[in-house]
Design an enzyme around this catalytic site. Structure first.
Site, PDB file in Angstrom:
ATOM      1  CD  GLU A 190      -3.344   4.052   3.419  1.00  0.00           C
ATOM      2  OE1 GLU A 190      -3.169   3.948   4.572  1.00  0.00           O
ATOM      3  OE2 GLU A 190      -2.960   3.339   2.702  1.00  0.00           O
ATOM      4  CG  HIS A 238      -2.956   0.409   5.528  1.00  0.00           C
ATOM      5  ND1 HIS A 238      -2.127   1.493   5.197  1.00  0.00           N
ATOM      6  CD2 HIS A 238      -1.975  -0.639   5.817  1.00  0.00           C
ATOM      7  CE1 HIS A 238      -0.761   1.156   5.498  1.00  0.00           C
ATOM      8  NE2 HIS A 238      -1.031   0.006   5.948  1.00  0.00           N
TER       9      HIS A 238
HETATM   10  N1  LIG Z   1      -0.678  -3.525   3.759  1.00  0.00           N
HETATM   11  C1  LIG Z   1      -0.211  -3.718   5.074  1.00  0.00           C
HETATM   12  O1  LIG Z   1      -0.788  -3.392   6.073  1.00  0.00           O
HETATM   13  C2  LIG Z   1       1.548  -3.616   5.075  1.00  0.00           C
HETATM   14  C3  LIG Z   1       1.735  -4.405   6.453  1.00  0.00           C
HETATM   15  C4  LIG Z   1       3.334  -4.487   6.617  1.00  0.00           C
HETATM   16  C5  LIG Z   1       4.079  -4.114   5.759  1.00  0.00           C
HETATM   17  N2  LIG Z   1       3.699  -3.384   4.446  1.00  0.00           N
HETATM   18  C6  LIG Z   1       4.490  -2.962   3.308  1.00  0.00           C
HETATM   19  O2  LIG Z   1       5.016  -4.022   2.628  1.00  0.00           O
HETATM   20  C7  LIG Z   1       6.382  -3.599   2.237  1.00  0.00           C
HETATM   21  C8  LIG Z   1       7.314  -4.733   2.301  1.00  0.00           C
HETATM   22  O3  LIG Z   1       7.609  -5.154   3.441  1.00  0.00           O
HETATM   23  P1  LIG Z   1       8.599  -6.338   3.709  1.00  0.00           P
HETATM   24  O4  LIG Z   1       8.316  -6.359   5.312  1.00  0.00           O
HETATM   25  O5  LIG Z   1       8.356  -7.386   2.911  1.00  0.00           O
HETATM   26  O6  LIG Z   1       9.928  -5.397   3.511  1.00  0.00           O
HETATM   27  P2  LIG Z   1      11.459  -5.846   3.205  1.00  0.00           P
HETATM   28  O7  LIG Z   1      12.391  -4.808   3.994  1.00  0.00           O
HETATM   29  O8  LIG Z   1      11.607  -7.346   3.891  1.00  0.00           O
HETATM   30  O9  LIG Z   1      11.455  -6.225   1.705  1.00  0.00           O
HETATM   31  C9  LIG Z   1      11.159  -5.141   0.676  1.00  0.00           C
HETATM   32  C10 LIG Z   1      12.269  -5.785  -0.581  1.00  0.00           C
HETATM   33  O10 LIG Z   1      11.970  -4.967  -1.536  1.00  0.00           O
HETATM   34  C11 LIG Z   1      13.000  -4.454  -2.254  1.00  0.00           C
HETATM   35  N3  LIG Z   1      12.888  -3.326  -2.994  1.00  0.00           N
HETATM   36  C12 LIG Z   1      12.790  -1.989  -2.707  1.00  0.00           C
HETATM   37  N4  LIG Z   1      12.610  -1.125  -3.685  1.00  0.00           N
HETATM   38  C13 LIG Z   1      12.522  -2.014  -4.741  1.00  0.00           C
HETATM   39  C14 LIG Z   1      12.059  -1.769  -6.110  1.00  0.00           C
HETATM   40  N5  LIG Z   1      11.891  -0.528  -6.269  1.00  0.00           N
HETATM   41  N6  LIG Z   1      12.140  -2.679  -7.047  1.00  0.00           N
HETATM   42  C15 LIG Z   1      12.474  -3.962  -6.513  1.00  0.00           C
HETATM   43  N7  LIG Z   1      12.750  -4.172  -5.155  1.00  0.00           N
HETATM   44  C16 LIG Z   1      12.789  -3.329  -4.393  1.00  0.00           C
HETATM   45  C17 LIG Z   1      14.355  -4.263  -1.407  1.00  0.00           C
HETATM   46  O11 LIG Z   1      15.486  -4.661  -1.633  1.00  0.00           O
HETATM   47  C18 LIG Z   1      13.688  -5.718  -0.262  1.00  0.00           C
HETATM   48  O12 LIG Z   1      14.195  -6.781  -0.417  1.00  0.00           O
HETATM   49  C19 LIG Z   1       6.709  -2.420   2.941  1.00  0.00           C
HETATM   50  O13 LIG Z   1       6.705  -1.418   1.906  1.00  0.00           O
HETATM   51  C20 LIG Z   1       5.805  -2.262   4.089  1.00  0.00           C
HETATM   52  O14 LIG Z   1       5.486  -0.840   4.397  1.00  0.00           O
HETATM   53  C21 LIG Z   1       2.324  -3.159   4.133  1.00  0.00           C
END
Ligand SMILES: NC(=O)c1ccc[n+]([C@@H]2O[C@H](COP(=O)([O-])OP(=O)(O)OC[C@H]3O[C@@H](n4cnc5c(N)ncnc54)[C@H](O)[C@@H]3O)[C@@H](O)[C@H]2O)c1
Length: 304
Positions: A260, A278
């Site tokens: 990115e 993003h």
């Molecule tokens: N696009 C954006 O701007 C943006 C903004 C915020 C968060 N995010 C991303 O979104 C993602 C999720 O965020 P969240 O707050 O829901 O996180 P979270 O920690 O609440 O949830 C993530 C879940 O994924 C599960 N997990 C991890 N690896 C896994 C796999 N290989 N298979 C199945 N389940 C798996 C974990 O057990 C957890 O329950 C993060 O990667 C975060 O960086 C992106």
């Protein structure tokens, strides 16, 4: 006086609140080679994703030993060497709850964009075209949405998808979630096989790499859709592009990229792809919540 350095911006009201509480706040971005030395004069560093807090910066900062707290306004802390900082006695924290609803809305937005050609119709109409016949889409209602990862964001996506009349199934490495029996917990393979839409909401595991690659796409329904508002690298961009070109995957909504800003022009320009740079957490509401969470983290940390 406690001094706070904000390098990647922060909601104005949060900064004003910190100042009102007696903290000295400086808003300035420093290049990596300069940041460590600047941190000699600060107790707290607040970053978003642009500032990388790597080992050399931490070492330089620790020459003065003043830095005590690093806050990432947002979810992923992949731009910070967390374990190393903690080892040096610096607390690292983030604001995990503030942006869940915003990311969830964007994921749903990408589903509408690709199924109703909102993305590409915007482009072609600006070129003077009226491709009405080309853009017969599908409804989201009645379709199966498979969520990979069932954490904070995923649960918000599920709620919205359910309201749209979608059937929601999910998988998570920690197993079935308590209190969400309206959605069906199943294996990763079942999510791939049964979903019309697969939306990923997991962190990137740098060692394991992509969770969706060629093999996983082969297991998916013909004409399914992939939505990635999680992290670039969670979906293999090469495999996705190949599947979009063959028609195996009907469309993809992508907010995050392996690199990115991305240089993957073939993917960005693909007619069946809806892209955003993003911006999952980039809403006024999320930024206000992030600012408020940062204020409370700093206030709690320095409470006598
Ligand atoms: N696009 C954006 O701007 C943006 C903004 C915020 C968060 N995010 C991303 O979104 C993602 C999720 O965020 P969240 O707050 O829901 O996180 P979270 O920690 O609440 O949830 C993530 C879940 O994924 C599960 N997990 C991890 N690896 C896994 C796999 N290989 N298979 C199945 N389940 C798996 C974990 O057990 C957890 O329950 C993060 O990667 C975060 O960086 C992106």
């Amino acid at each position: 006086m406690v001094r706070v350095l904000v390098t990647d911006g922060m909601e104005k009201s949060g900064i004003e609140e910190l100042r009102a509480k007696g903290f000295e706040v400086v808003e300035k971005f420093y290049e990596p080679e300069e940041l460590g030395a600047q941190l000699h004069n600060f107790d707290v560093l607040v970053v978003r994703s642009a500032t990388k807090v790597r080992q050399p910066i931490i070492d330089k900062a620790m020459e003065a030993g003043r830095l005590k707290l690093v806050i990432r306004g947002g979810v992923g802390v992949d731009n910070i060497d967390v374990a190393y900082a903690m080892e040096k006695g610096i607390k690292v924290t983030n604001t995990p709850n503030a942006s869940s609803a915003s990311v969830a809305e964007l994921a749903i937005g990408h589903m509408f964009a690709v199924t109703r050609f909102i993305n590409i119709a915007n482009v072609t109409m600006r070129q003077g075209k009226w491709d009405k016949k080309k853009y017969e889409g599908i409804e989201l209602g009645g379709k199966t949405l498979g969520l990979v990862g069932f954490g904070r964001i995923s649960k918000e996506v599920a709620k919205r998808a359910e309201a749209l009349g979608m059937k929601v199934i999910y998988t998570d490495i920690i197993g079935k979630a308590e209190g969400f029996d309206q959605y069906e917990f199943c294996s990763f393979e079942d999510v791939l096989k049964r979903s019309d839409f697969v939306s990923l909401h997991i962190p990137l595991n740098k060692e394991k790499g992509a969770v969706i690659g060629k093999e996983e796409i082969a297991m998916m329904k013909d004409g399914a859709y992939i939505i990635n508002c999680a992290r670039g690298g969670v979906v293999c961009e090469g495999a996705l592009l190949e599947a979009l070109n063959s028609g195996k995957i009907a469309g993809a909504g992508i907010d995050v990229f392996a690199e990115e800003p991305t240089k993957n022009e073939a993917l960005v320009n693909h007619p069946n792809v809806s892209v955003t740079p993003h911006i999952g957490a980039s809403t006024a509401e999320a930024q206000t919540r992030i600012g408020a969470e940062i204020v409370s983290i700093i206030t709690d940390f320095f409470k006598a």
